[in-house]
Motif scaffolding. Structure first.
Motif, PDB file in Angstrom:
ATOM      1  N   GLN A  43       0.828  -1.210   0.000  1.00 25.04           N
ATOM      2  CA  GLN A  43       0.000   0.000   0.000  1.00 25.04           C
ATOM      3  C   GLN A  43       0.862   1.259   0.000  1.00 25.04           C
ATOM      4  O   GLN A  43       0.594   2.204  -0.738  1.00 25.04           O
ATOM      5  CB  GLN A  43      -0.916   0.022   1.225  1.00 25.04           C
ATOM      6  CG  GLN A  43      -2.101  -0.908   1.142  1.00 25.04           C
ATOM      7  CD  GLN A  43      -2.906  -0.881   2.426  1.00 25.04           C
ATOM      8  OE1 GLN A  43      -2.373  -1.142   3.501  1.00 25.04           O
ATOM      9  NE2 GLN A  43      -4.188  -0.573   2.312  1.00 25.04           N
ATOM     10  N   LYS A  46       2.522   1.707  -3.398  1.00 27.03           N
ATOM     11  CA  LYS A  46       1.528   2.153  -4.378  1.00 27.03           C
ATOM     12  C   LYS A  46       1.190   3.631  -4.131  1.00 27.03           C
ATOM     13  O   LYS A  46       1.074   4.421  -5.080  1.00 27.03           O
ATOM     14  CB  LYS A  46       0.263   1.308  -4.291  1.00 27.03           C
ATOM     15  CG  LYS A  46      -0.796   1.720  -5.296  1.00 27.03           C
ATOM     16  CD  LYS A  46      -2.035   0.846  -5.178  1.00 27.03           C
ATOM     17  CE  LYS A  46      -3.059   1.221  -6.227  1.00 27.03           C
ATOM     18  NZ  LYS A  46      -4.273   0.396  -6.121  1.00 27.03           N
ATOM     19  N   LEU A  50       1.566   6.785  -6.700  1.00 23.03           N
ATOM     20  CA  LEU A  50       0.459   7.680  -7.044  1.00 23.03           C
ATOM     21  C   LEU A  50       0.790   9.142  -6.724  1.00 23.03           C
ATOM     22  O   LEU A  50       0.530  10.037  -7.535  1.00 23.03           O
ATOM     23  CB  LEU A  50      -0.819   7.245  -6.317  1.00 23.03           C
ATOM     24  CG  LEU A  50      -1.422   5.928  -6.796  1.00 23.03           C
ATOM     25  CD1 LEU A  50      -2.502   5.445  -5.831  1.00 23.03           C
ATOM     26  CD2 LEU A  50      -1.973   6.068  -8.204  1.00 23.03           C
ATOM     27  N   MET A 165     -11.797   8.621  -7.795  1.00 23.70           N
ATOM     28  CA  MET A 165     -10.687   7.707  -7.493  1.00 23.70           C
ATOM     29  C   MET A 165     -11.189   6.519  -6.698  1.00 23.70           C
ATOM     30  O   MET A 165     -12.109   6.640  -5.890  1.00 23.70           O
ATOM     31  CB  MET A 165      -9.602   8.421  -6.668  1.00 23.70           C
ATOM     32  CG  MET A 165      -8.656   9.239  -7.502  1.00 23.70           C
ATOM     33  SD  MET A 165      -7.309   9.910  -6.486  1.00 23.70           S
ATOM     34  CE  MET A 165      -6.248   8.484  -6.363  1.00 23.70           C
ATOM     35  N   LYS A 166     -10.562   5.390  -6.916  1.00 20.94           N
ATOM     36  CA  LYS A 166     -10.897   4.200  -6.139  1.00 20.94           C
ATOM     37  C   LYS A 166     -10.446   4.420  -4.692  1.00 20.94           C
ATOM     38  O   LYS A 166      -9.375   4.978  -4.446  1.00 20.94           O
ATOM     39  CB  LYS A 166     -10.182   2.979  -6.697  1.00 20.94           C
ATOM     40  CG  LYS A 166     -10.661   2.571  -8.064  1.00 20.94           C
ATOM     41  CD  LYS A 166      -9.852   1.387  -8.546  1.00 20.94           C
ATOM     42  CE  LYS A 166     -10.248   1.005  -9.957  1.00 20.94           C
ATOM     43  NZ  LYS A 166      -9.381  -0.057 -10.480  1.00 20.94           N
ATOM     44  N   GLU A 168      -9.271   2.306  -2.670  1.00 20.25           N
ATOM     45  CA  GLU A 168      -7.990   1.647  -2.397  1.00 20.25           C
ATOM     46  C   GLU A 168      -6.806   2.528  -2.798  1.00 20.25           C
ATOM     47  O   GLU A 168      -5.759   2.500  -2.155  1.00 20.25           O
ATOM     48  CB  GLU A 168      -7.914   0.285  -3.093  1.00 20.25           C
ATOM     49  CG  GLU A 168      -7.872   0.378  -4.604  1.00 20.25           C
ATOM     50  CD  GLU A 168      -8.070  -0.948  -5.309  1.00 20.25           C
ATOM     51  OE1 GLU A 168      -7.175  -1.315  -6.102  1.00 20.25           O
ATOM     52  OE2 GLU A 168      -9.098  -1.599  -5.072  1.00 20.25           O
ATOM     53  N   ASP A 169      -6.966   3.334  -3.849  1.00 20.91           N
ATOM     54  CA  ASP A 169      -5.898   4.250  -4.255  1.00 20.91           C
ATOM     55  C   ASP A 169      -5.757   5.398  -3.255  1.00 20.91           C
ATOM     56  O   ASP A 169      -4.637   5.795  -2.903  1.00 20.91           O
ATOM     57  CB  ASP A 169      -6.167   4.806  -5.654  1.00 20.91           C
ATOM     58  CG  ASP A 169      -6.039   3.744  -6.737  1.00 20.91           C
ATOM     59  OD1 ASP A 169      -5.428   2.686  -6.481  1.00 20.91           O
ATOM     60  OD2 ASP A 169      -6.558   3.970  -7.847  1.00 20.91           O
TER      61      ASP A 169
END
Length: 196
Positions: A43, A46, A50, A165-166, A168-169
């Protein structure tokens, strides 16, 4: 009489000692403070990806000036507009046709007044006290500090780009920001147009 009182006193003391050691030990009551979620390495990585591709450092990172122009200062991370940096002179005539940015790209001036890029580090002067949900509200609803009753986020913050946005993102971005070095930088409050 004295002997009887002394015997009773010793007996009472002995009973109180026995009672104290035989009662079950209770743990002190701890506050019901929620513990922040633990984030995985995946996470955080990622989130870093981002934050980098979305250009958050373009505005939220103080800059060092080099021969190639301003570049994010790694020592100051994503700590926002430097608190002690003066705004400089604003050309009000230019504001009729332009939106202006300071040299570090951490302050912007336009019809809304002056806005400063926020401290995104996990320090108390940044997002240190924010919850995951506050971060999501800020980015998807455009509310300052992720509080629905707060003022709207000001330009040039492109929060409308993040509405879909998701989750999770968004969580990954928050996880990364919470893993960064905390930097004490209390960014100034916005200036309304009437105060320019």
């Amino acid at each position: 009489m004295k002997k009887t009182l002394l015997s009773l006193g010793v007996a009472a003391f002995g009973i109180s000692l026995l009672t104290a050691f035989s009662l079950p030990q209770t743990k002190p009551v701890q506050s019901a403070k929620p513990t922040p979620p633990a984030y995985t390495r995946a996470q955080i990585e990622k989130g870093q990806y981002l934050i980098n591709i979305m250009g958050c450092a373009d505005c939220h990172a103080p800059k060092k000036f080099t021969a190639q122009g301003p570049v994010p200062d790694p020592a100051l991370g994503l700590s926002g507009h430097p608190a002690q940096m003066p705004l400089g002179t604003i050309n009000k005539d230019a504001l009729k046709e332009w939106v202006l940015f300071n040299g570090m790209n951490t302050a912007a001036v336009g019809p809304w007044g002056v806005s400063y890029s926020a401290n995104l580090t996990p320090h108390a002067t940044g997002i240190g006290n924010w919850t995951e949900q506050q971060f999501i509200i800020a980015l998807t609803e455009g509310k300052s500090k992720g509080i629905r009753t707060a003022r709207p986020l000001l330009p040039p913050m492109p929060w409308p780009n993040y509405v879909n946005m998701k989750r999770e993102d968004l969580v990954a971005m928050f996880a990364y920001l919470k893993s960064c070095k905390p930097i004490d930088n209390n960014v100034p409050q916005p200036i309304t147009p009437d105060k320019l």
